[in-house]
Design a protein around this motif. Structure first.
Motif, mmCIF file in Angstrom:
data_model
loop_
_atom_site.group_PDB
_atom_site.id
_atom_site.type_symbol
_atom_site.label_atom_id
_atom_site.label_comp_id
_atom_site.label_asym_id
_atom_site.label_seq_id
_atom_site.Cartn_x
_atom_site.Cartn_y
_atom_site.Cartn_z
ATOM 1 N N ARG A 140 0.936 -0.778 -0.306
ATOM 2 C CA ARG A 140 0.109 -0.103 -0.045
ATOM 3 C C ARG A 140 0.720 1.178 -0.049
ATOM 4 N NH1 ARG A 140 -5.057 -0.867 3.947
ATOM 5 N NH2 ARG A 140 -5.517 1.360 4.151
ATOM 6 N N GLY A 156 1.120 4.593 -3.163
ATOM 7 C CA GLY A 156 0.868 5.851 -2.242
ATOM 8 C C GLY A 156 2.360 6.224 -2.944
ATOM 9 N N PHE A 198 -0.840 -4.425 -7.685
ATOM 10 C CA PHE A 198 -2.771 -4.286 -7.223
ATOM 11 C C PHE A 198 -2.520 -5.876 -7.974
ATOM 12 C CE2 PHE A 198 -7.259 -2.990 -6.758
ATOM 13 C CZ PHE A 198 -6.600 -2.845 -5.849
ATOM 14 N N ASP A 256 -5.841 19.821 -7.608
ATOM 15 C CA ASP A 256 -4.620 18.586 -7.769
ATOM 16 C C ASP A 256 -4.312 17.392 -6.846
ATOM 17 O OD1 ASP A 256 -3.748 19.937 -10.602
ATOM 18 O OD2 ASP A 256 -2.231 20.743 -9.916
ATOM 19 N N ALA A 257 -4.818 18.112 -5.587
ATOM 20 C CA ALA A 257 -4.501 16.543 -4.886
ATOM 21 C C ALA A 257 -5.671 16.061 -4.326
ATOM 22 C CB ALA A 257 -4.440 17.197 -3.157
ATOM 23 N N HIS A 301 -6.133 1.659 -7.779
ATOM 24 C CA HIS A 301 -4.969 2.044 -7.356
ATOM 25 C C HIS A 301 -4.617 2.762 -6.684
ATOM 26 C CE1 HIS A 301 -3.195 3.142 -10.511
ATOM 27 N NE2 HIS A 301 -3.140 2.363 -11.123
ATOM 28 N N LYS A 302 -5.682 3.525 -7.659
ATOM 29 C CA LYS A 302 -5.142 5.193 -7.391
ATOM 30 C C LYS A 302 -5.687 5.430 -6.149
ATOM 31 C CE LYS A 302 -3.658 9.093 -8.913
ATOM 32 N NZ LYS A 302 -1.466 9.344 -9.489
ATOM 33 N N VAL A 340 -7.169 3.822 -4.070
ATOM 34 C CA VAL A 340 -6.460 2.963 -3.113
ATOM 35 C C VAL A 340 -5.670 4.591 -2.116
ATOM 36 C CG1 VAL A 340 -5.003 1.988 -1.672
ATOM 37 C CG2 VAL A 340 -6.827 0.660 -3.401
ATOM 38 N N ALA A 341 -4.664 4.937 -2.917
ATOM 39 C CA ALA A 341 -3.778 5.650 -2.369
ATOM 40 C C ALA A 341 -4.318 7.074 -2.044
ATOM 41 C CB ALA A 341 -2.836 6.405 -3.506
ATOM 42 N N LYS A 342 -5.398 7.738 -2.980
ATOM 43 C CA LYS A 342 -5.478 8.242 -2.189
ATOM 44 C C LYS A 342 -6.338 8.803 -0.983
ATOM 45 C CE LYS A 342 -4.914 11.522 -5.183
ATOM 46 N NZ LYS A 342 -4.088 12.697 -4.874
ATOM 47 N N ASP A 369 -5.611 6.341 1.053
ATOM 48 C CA ASP A 369 -4.884 6.160 2.476
ATOM 49 C C ASP A 369 -4.152 8.055 3.046
ATOM 50 O OD1 ASP A 369 -4.325 3.516 2.634
ATOM 51 O OD2 ASP A 369 -3.009 3.313 1.580
ATOM 52 N N GLU A 370 -3.867 8.590 1.911
ATOM 53 C CA GLU A 370 -3.767 9.870 2.500
ATOM 54 C C GLU A 370 -4.574 10.642 2.497
ATOM 55 O OE1 GLU A 370 -2.453 11.482 -1.921
ATOM 56 O OE2 GLU A 370 -2.346 13.342 -0.951
ATOM 57 N N LEU A 392 -8.832 4.609 5.909
ATOM 58 C CA LEU A 392 -8.100 3.332 5.808
ATOM 59 C C LEU A 392 -9.125 1.923 5.548
ATOM 60 C CD1 LEU A 392 -6.568 4.222 8.965
ATOM 61 C CD2 LEU A 392 -5.245 3.793 6.787
ATOM 62 N N ALA A 413 -10.342 1.645 1.805
ATOM 63 C CA ALA A 413 -8.379 1.648 1.131
ATOM 64 C C ALA A 413 -8.442 -0.537 1.088
ATOM 65 C CB ALA A 413 -7.752 1.717 1.339
ATOM 66 N N GLU A 414 -8.197 -0.888 2.092
ATOM 67 C CA GLU A 414 -8.392 -2.318 2.884
ATOM 68 C C GLU A 414 -9.638 -2.785 1.852
ATOM 69 O OE1 GLU A 414 -6.858 -1.830 6.732
ATOM 70 O OE2 GLU A 414 -8.166 -3.390 7.283
#
Lengths: 155, 136
Positions: A100, A104, A152, B70-71, B83-84, B86-88, B90-91, B128, B131-132
């Motif tokens: 993960r 990120g 992924f 942008d963020a 996948h994106k 999940v990253a977002k 988590d962010e 979280l 995302a999990e």
């Protein structure tokens, strides 16, 4: 008058030499076996070259230092920037990141490169070779996308 | 004559009210409109309320700040690849947990947009967990 000038000059040279004794705090700069990005992830050769030229000085333990980066007080600034850079992302320790965290990191890389935040404009001023063209930015972004998809889908 | 003026005034007021109501959209309406019909990613109502209160103002496609856009674009979350996303998520969890968002400068101007400790916890835990769930 001449004598005074030589004394001032001598003091300045002395101070400069004393500065060199103070440790710069430069971190270790050796590749980490089995943990580096290129050992673990499939990266096209062109993209690898881009990452090495434009990112690796601050985001890996494989930085190439110009001679002046060893001279204080420049060395202090370089050490500080590298420490901050590695704290955010260290390609030499890619294997230490969880899946993960890697997702990120890939997402962050893509955004920072797309927005032009990275490489940092101030770094590009000192290292014009690190600048990326629009196509090169696109290549890095595409790689992050491919690597994330691969990460992924595969376990 | 008086009657005509009265009718005209009433008409103008009514038109104004209808226009105002149609121009104002709540976040949830926007989210529903912009989320693709087949999307599997759904934001629960309680989370939607928190996002609406403290995040949506700056993180939507029409927002003023380019950096904020942008963020993160909350109204485009469900358009992201898994996948994106999940990253977002988590962010989102990380910046809320660290107290970096909403920004303190922004909260000085709009203190009512602040998240309580409980709300922050709810929001970051949701992110979280979501995302999990996507990683499975």
């Amino acid at each position: 008058m001449k004598k005074k000038l030589s004394i001032v000059l001598l003091i300045l040279v002395g101070m400069f030499l004393i500065l060199q004794i103070i440790p710069s705090g430069m971190p270790e700069n050796e590749p980490v076996e089995g943990e580096g990005l290129f050992e673990l992830v499939n990266v096209p050769a062109e993209t690898e070259a881009l990452l090495r030229t434009s990112c690796y000085d601050c985001h890996s333990q494989e930085a190439s230092f110009p001679w002046y980066s060893h001279v204080a007080p420049v060395s202090w600034l370089v050490a500080r920037d590298i420490n901050i850079g590695r704290e955010n992302l260290d390609f030499s320790h890619w294997g230490k990141l969880s899946k993960r965290e890697q997702l990120g990191a890939l997402s962050d890389i893509s955004e920072e490169v797309e927005n032009g935040n990275m490489p940092m404009p101030i770094y590009i001023k000192m290292h014009p070779e690190a600048d990326l063209t629009a196509e090169q930015r696109q290549a890095i972004m595409q790689w992050t996308e491919d690597a994330a998809e691969e990460l992924f889908s595969g376990d | 004559m008086k009657n005509q003026i009265f009718k005209l005034t009433a008409f103008v007021i009514l038109a104004g009210v209808i226009f105002t109501f149609s121009a104002f959209k709540s976040t949830s309406t926007l989210l529903q409109e912009k989320a693709p019909a087949n999307s599997t990613f759904e934001i629960p109502e309680d989370i939607n309320k928190l996002l609406d209160k403290s995040c949506f103002g700056c993180h939507n496609v029409d927002a003023q700040s380019e950096d904020a856009r942008d963020a993160l674009l909350i109204d485009k979350l469900s358009d992201l690849k898994k996948h994106k996303l999940v990253a977002k998520l988590d962010e989102i969890a990380a910046v809320i947990e660290d107290g970096d968002m909403p920004p303190s400068k922004f909260l000085k101007k709009y203190p009512e947009k602040a998240l309580t400790a409980d709300e922050s916890k709810t929001l970051s835990e949701w992110a979280l967990k979501a995302a999990e769930g996507l990683m499975k």
